[in-house]
Design an enzyme around this catalytic site. Structure first.
Site, PDB file in Angstrom:
ATOM      1  N   LYS A  60       2.580  -8.095   5.222  1.00  0.00           N
ATOM      2  CA  LYS A  60       2.209  -8.455   6.596  1.00  0.00           C
ATOM      3  C   LYS A  60       0.699  -8.551   6.764  1.00  0.00           C
ATOM      4  O   LYS A  60      -0.046  -7.725   6.259  1.00  0.00           O
ATOM      5  CB  LYS A  60       2.754  -7.410   7.582  1.00  0.00           C
ATOM      6  CG  LYS A  60       4.265  -7.284   7.559  1.00  0.00           C
ATOM      7  CD  LYS A  60       4.923  -8.513   8.154  1.00  0.00           C
ATOM      8  CE  LYS A  60       6.437  -8.476   7.994  1.00  0.00           C
ATOM      9  NZ  LYS A  60       7.073  -9.753   8.161  1.00  0.00           N
ATOM     10  N   PHE A  81       4.788  -2.148  13.448  1.00  0.00           N
ATOM     11  CA  PHE A  81       6.060  -1.412  13.420  1.00  0.00           C
ATOM     12  C   PHE A  81       5.924   0.074  13.760  1.00  0.00           C
ATOM     13  O   PHE A  81       6.928   0.793  13.805  1.00  0.00           O
ATOM     14  CB  PHE A  81       6.703  -1.542  12.027  1.00  0.00           C
ATOM     15  CG  PHE A  81       6.878  -2.963  11.577  1.00  0.00           C
ATOM     16  CD1 PHE A  81       7.525  -3.884  12.386  1.00  0.00           C
ATOM     17  CD2 PHE A  81       6.385  -3.387  10.347  1.00  0.00           C
ATOM     18  CE1 PHE A  81       7.674  -5.208  11.980  1.00  0.00           C
ATOM     19  CE2 PHE A  81       6.535  -4.706   9.927  1.00  0.00           C
ATOM     20  CZ  PHE A  81       7.181  -5.624  10.743  1.00  0.00           C
ATOM     21  N   TRP A  99       0.839  -1.211   0.000  1.00  0.00           N
ATOM     22  CA  TRP A  99       0.000   0.000   0.000  1.00  0.00           C
ATOM     23  C   TRP A  99       0.873   1.260   0.000  1.00  0.00           C
ATOM     24  O   TRP A  99       0.575   2.240  -0.674  1.00  0.00           O
ATOM     25  CB  TRP A  99      -0.943  -0.023   1.202  1.00  0.00           C
ATOM     26  CG  TRP A  99      -1.985   1.048   1.284  1.00  0.00           C
ATOM     27  CD1 TRP A  99      -2.363   1.709   2.415  1.00  0.00           C
ATOM     28  CD2 TRP A  99      -2.831   1.571   0.235  1.00  0.00           C
ATOM     29  NE1 TRP A  99      -3.372   2.604   2.125  1.00  0.00           N
ATOM     30  CE2 TRP A  99      -3.670   2.545   0.805  1.00  0.00           C
ATOM     31  CE3 TRP A  99      -2.923   1.320  -1.136  1.00  0.00           C
ATOM     32  CZ2 TRP A  99      -4.611   3.261   0.049  1.00  0.00           C
ATOM     33  CZ3 TRP A  99      -3.856   2.036  -1.895  1.00  0.00           C
ATOM     34  CH2 TRP A  99      -4.682   2.998  -1.291  1.00  0.00           C
ATOM     35  N   ASN A 141      -5.968 -10.965   4.095  1.00  0.00           N
ATOM     36  CA  ASN A 141      -6.456 -11.656   5.300  1.00  0.00           C
ATOM     37  C   ASN A 141      -7.375 -12.802   4.909  1.00  0.00           C
ATOM     38  O   ASN A 141      -7.306 -13.900   5.457  1.00  0.00           O
ATOM     39  CB  ASN A 141      -7.200 -10.658   6.198  1.00  0.00           C
ATOM     40  CG  ASN A 141      -6.251  -9.687   6.865  1.00  0.00           C
ATOM     41  OD1 ASN A 141      -5.484 -10.063   7.730  1.00  0.00           O
ATOM     42  ND2 ASN A 141      -6.286  -8.439   6.425  1.00  0.00           N
ATOM     43  N   LYS A 167     -12.430  -4.430  10.201  1.00  0.00           N
ATOM     44  CA  LYS A 167     -12.811  -5.210   9.005  1.00  0.00           C
ATOM     45  C   LYS A 167     -11.816  -6.350   8.743  1.00  0.00           C
ATOM     46  O   LYS A 167     -12.175  -7.370   8.144  1.00  0.00           O
ATOM     47  CB  LYS A 167     -12.988  -4.298   7.783  1.00  0.00           C
ATOM     48  CG  LYS A 167     -11.729  -3.567   7.293  1.00  0.00           C
ATOM     49  CD  LYS A 167     -10.903  -4.367   6.316  1.00  0.00           C
ATOM     50  CE  LYS A 167      -9.610  -3.685   5.946  1.00  0.00           C
ATOM     51  NZ  LYS A 167      -8.678  -4.532   5.195  1.00  0.00           N
TER      52      LYS A 167
HETATM   53  N1  LIG Z   1      -1.893  -3.719   0.867  1.00  0.00           N
HETATM   54  C1  LIG Z   1      -3.122  -3.255   0.768  1.00  0.00           C
HETATM   55  O1  LIG Z   1      -3.888  -3.596  -0.146  1.00  0.00           O
HETATM   56  C2  LIG Z   1      -3.586  -2.231   1.769  1.00  0.00           C
HETATM   57  C3  LIG Z   1      -4.604  -1.365   1.401  1.00  0.00           C
HETATM   58  C4  LIG Z   1      -5.046  -0.410   2.307  1.00  0.00           C
HETATM   59  C5  LIG Z   1      -4.462  -0.324   3.571  1.00  0.00           C
HETATM   60  N2  LIG Z   1      -3.468  -1.183   3.896  1.00  0.00           N
HETATM   61  C6  LIG Z   1      -2.866  -1.000   5.229  1.00  0.00           C
HETATM   62  O2  LIG Z   1      -1.678  -0.223   5.061  1.00  0.00           O
HETATM   63  C7  LIG Z   1      -0.719  -0.558   6.079  1.00  0.00           C
HETATM   64  C8  LIG Z   1       0.610  -0.876   5.413  1.00  0.00           C
HETATM   65  O3  LIG Z   1       0.433  -2.005   4.564  1.00  0.00           O
HETATM   66  P1  LIG Z   1       1.353  -2.307   3.294  1.00  0.00           P
HETATM   67  O4  LIG Z   1       0.525  -3.140   2.401  1.00  0.00           O
HETATM   68  O5  LIG Z   1       1.961  -1.061   2.749  1.00  0.00           O
HETATM   69  O6  LIG Z   1       2.555  -3.138   3.945  1.00  0.00           O
HETATM   70  P2  LIG Z   1       2.979  -4.668   3.626  1.00  0.00           P
HETATM   71  O7  LIG Z   1       1.968  -5.604   4.168  1.00  0.00           O
HETATM   72  O8  LIG Z   1       3.360  -4.755   2.210  1.00  0.00           O
HETATM   73  O9  LIG Z   1       4.230  -4.830   4.623  1.00  0.00           O
HETATM   74  C9  LIG Z   1       5.538  -4.859   4.293  1.00  0.00           C
HETATM   75  C10 LIG Z   1       6.243  -3.601   4.767  1.00  0.00           C
HETATM   76  O10 LIG Z   1       6.697  -3.746   6.107  1.00  0.00           O
HETATM   77  C11 LIG Z   1       8.042  -3.316   6.148  1.00  0.00           C
HETATM   78  N3  LIG Z   1       8.769  -3.906   7.258  1.00  0.00           N
HETATM   79  C12 LIG Z   1       9.127  -5.206   7.414  1.00  0.00           C
HETATM   80  N4  LIG Z   1       9.812  -5.330   8.583  1.00  0.00           N
HETATM   81  C13 LIG Z   1       9.848  -4.108   9.160  1.00  0.00           C
HETATM   82  C14 LIG Z   1      10.358  -3.590  10.369  1.00  0.00           C
HETATM   83  N5  LIG Z   1      10.999  -4.375  11.248  1.00  0.00           N
HETATM   84  N6  LIG Z   1      10.201  -2.267  10.648  1.00  0.00           N
HETATM   85  C15 LIG Z   1       9.536  -1.475   9.789  1.00  0.00           C
HETATM   86  N7  LIG Z   1       9.029  -1.893   8.626  1.00  0.00           N
HETATM   87  C16 LIG Z   1       9.166  -3.197   8.319  1.00  0.00           C
HETATM   88  C17 LIG Z   1       8.588  -3.761   4.811  1.00  0.00           C
HETATM   89  O11 LIG Z   1       9.763  -3.083   4.512  1.00  0.00           O
HETATM   90  C18 LIG Z   1       7.456  -3.335   3.898  1.00  0.00           C
HETATM   91  O12 LIG Z   1       7.564  -1.977   3.576  1.00  0.00           O
HETATM   92  C19 LIG Z   1      -1.355  -1.719   6.866  1.00  0.00           C
HETATM   93  O13 LIG Z   1      -1.955  -1.196   8.037  1.00  0.00           O
HETATM   94  C20 LIG Z   1      -2.418  -2.278   5.933  1.00  0.00           C
HETATM   95  O14 LIG Z   1      -3.500  -2.860   6.635  1.00  0.00           O
HETATM   96  C21 LIG Z   1      -2.992  -2.108   3.030  1.00  0.00           C
HETATM   97  O1  LIG Z   2      -5.293  -7.308   1.882  1.00  0.00           O
HETATM   98  P1  LIG Z   2      -5.903  -6.929   3.196  1.00  0.00           P
HETATM   99  O2  LIG Z   2      -6.782  -7.995   3.761  1.00  0.00           O
HETATM  100  O3  LIG Z   2      -4.880  -6.406   4.166  1.00  0.00           O
HETATM  101  O4  LIG Z   2      -6.893  -5.714   2.860  1.00  0.00           O
HETATM  102  C1  LIG Z   2      -6.376  -4.710   2.054  1.00  0.00           C
HETATM  103  C2  LIG Z   2      -7.122  -3.434   2.197  1.00  0.00           C
HETATM  104  O5  LIG Z   2      -7.274  -3.067   3.535  1.00  0.00           O
HETATM  105  C3  LIG Z   2      -8.434  -3.435   1.471  1.00  0.00           C
HETATM  106  O6  LIG Z   2      -8.963  -2.136   1.493  1.00  0.00           O
END
Ligand SMILES: NC(=O)c1ccc[n+]([C@@H]2O[C@H](COP(=O)([O-])OP(=O)(O)OC[C@H]3O[C@@H](n4cnc5c(N)ncnc54)[C@H](O)[C@@H]3O)[C@@H](O)[C@H]2O)c1
Ligand SMILES: O=P(O)(O)OC[C@H](O)CO
Length: 343
Positions: free
Chosen positions: A297, A98, A14, A271, A205
């Site tokens: 993650k 983190f 994200w 998830n 969610k």
């Molecule tokens: N991926 C999606 O579709 C999505 C969409 C909307 C919101 N989100 C939310 O956004 C947030 C970030 O999710 P994401 O998808 O960008 O991350 P991700 O799930 O891709 O996580 C990996 C990230 O964690 C970092 N990381 C790993 N070990 C670490 C450490 N020890 N310290 C700090 N960073 C570390 C990695 O470098 C990488 O940037 C979450 O809360 C997620 O729920 C995700």
């Molecule tokens: O892939 P998830 O389950 O972490 O969900 C991603 C986003 O939160 C959807 O909006």
């Protein structure tokens, strides 16, 4: 008008998708923003090369968002203090486990006019109760913090498939700036003032999505999953009403951050995917996370545990049967069929 200096903290799936939007918008609105966006990247080696160097030369996060070009004005920086120095707008987009450690490193290094926005979906549990990540960021860094959350699977957003998202911001002027920073023809932003409801939806969610994935893995159909989604929505709203009262508005559940995100995460999220594999294989969740997510993650199982600790401390686990059943299946070895039997 003040020209805003933007930095992004986080560079996962994200974090990378949002860097694309933010980089496009700072370049487009260069009367409001300095075009260069600094992005803190947790440094790692990818095929013998540093991820920051790959991003800065190829303009692609090959590990977390392969195949999508990032704007050249997004600059990857491995040092979080260097990344946040002089920033007036700080976008937090990290897996929730983190956040505290990263904020502690940033403490004392921010510009006096810094404001933040949290894109994190999760809850911080403290001995006193739950704390939203906007509150945790504000508490550690002593800056105001808004929130953005919505039905936003990162890969789809990055490929410019139309969607909506919700910004929750109590300060109306800052809400307008965040609208400019994130709104795009394929990423429509609505700003509301209920930043608490926006984050609560985004965190809870993920627990429902684990329930939906279990249902899929056990071979139930659409009707069953819809029942889980409906009950999840009821528990999300009840959690808000019970623990945050009138601060959380019912209307927020009709925004992208509410029902829309619940639907998308139960259909296409990570998830759901890992929980489905858990039901099919019985392998431990952390093993499946490593096998299926390539370093990304999972938030839902951890949030289920945190919510359970919070409810247990108040003798209220039975009042939230879906949240509790997801927790018991994932952490206490409860028969997976409880996902339809016990909710
Ligand atoms: N991926 C999606 O579709 C999505 C969409 C909307 C919101 N989100 C939310 O956004 C947030 C970030 O999710 P994401 O998808 O960008 O991350 P991700 O799930 O891709 O996580 C990996 C990230 O964690 C970092 N990381 C790993 N070990 C670490 C450490 N020890 N310290 C700090 N960073 C570390 C990695 O470098 C990488 O940037 C979450 O809360 C997620 O729920 C995700
Ligand atoms: O892939 P998830 O389950 O972490 O969900 C991603 C986003 O939160 C959807 O909006």
């Amino acid at each position: 008008m003040t020209v805003e200096n933007v930095c992004i903290i986080g560079s996962g799936n994200w974090g990378s998708a949002i860097a694309k939007i933010v980089g496009e918008n700072t370049a487009r609105h260069n009367n409001v923003f300095i075009p260069t966006v600094r992005q803190w990247v947790f440094e790692e080696n990818v095929n013998g090369e540093k991820l920051t160097e790959i991003i800065n030369t190829k303009h692609e996060n090959v590990k977390y968002l392969a195949g999508v070009s990032l704007p050249t004005n997004v600059v990857a920086i491995p040092d979080v203090v260097e990344a946040c120095q002089d920033a007036s707008l700080i976008v937090f987009v990290l897996p929730h486990q983190f956040v505290r450690g990263v904020c502690e490193k940033m403490k004392g290094h921010l510009a006096p006019n810094a404001r933040a926005i949290s894109l994190i979906k999760g809850l911080e549990i403290t001995p006193q109760g739950t704390r939203l990540f906007s509150e945790e960021i504000s508490r550690i860094l002593d800056i105001p913090c808004a929130a953005l959350s919505g039905a936003n699977i990162a890969d789809e957003v990055a490929r410019e498939k139309f969607c909506e998202s919700t910004v929750g911001c109590t300060n109306i002027a800052d809400g307008q700036i965040f609208h400019k920073l994130f709104d795009a023809p394929y990423f429509r932003i609505n700003v509301v003032q209920d930043h608490v409801g926006v984050q609560l939806c985004g965190a809870l969610k993920n627990v429902v999505a684990v329930g939906a994935g279990l249902s899929d893995g056990l071979g139930f159909g659409s009707n069953t999953k819809s029942a889980i989604v409906r009950r999840g929505l009821v528990e999300m709203r009840k959690f808000g009403q019970t623990f945050f009262g009138d601060v959380v508005q019912t209307e927020t559940f009709f925004e992208s951050c509410g029902v829309a995100d619940l639907l998308t995460t139960c259909m296409g999220g990570r998830n759901r995917k890992v929980a489905e594999a858990f039901a099919k294989t019985g392998k431990p969740i952390d093993v499946l996370e490593a096998e299926l997510l390539n370093g990304q993650k999972l938030q839902g199982t951890l949030t289920a545990k945190e919510v359970n600790e919070f409810l247990s401390a108040r003798n209220m686990v039975e009042d939230f049967p879906l949240f509790t059943t997801v927790y018991r299946i994932c952490y206490e070895g409860l028969d997976m069929h409880a996902i339809v039997r016990d909710i």
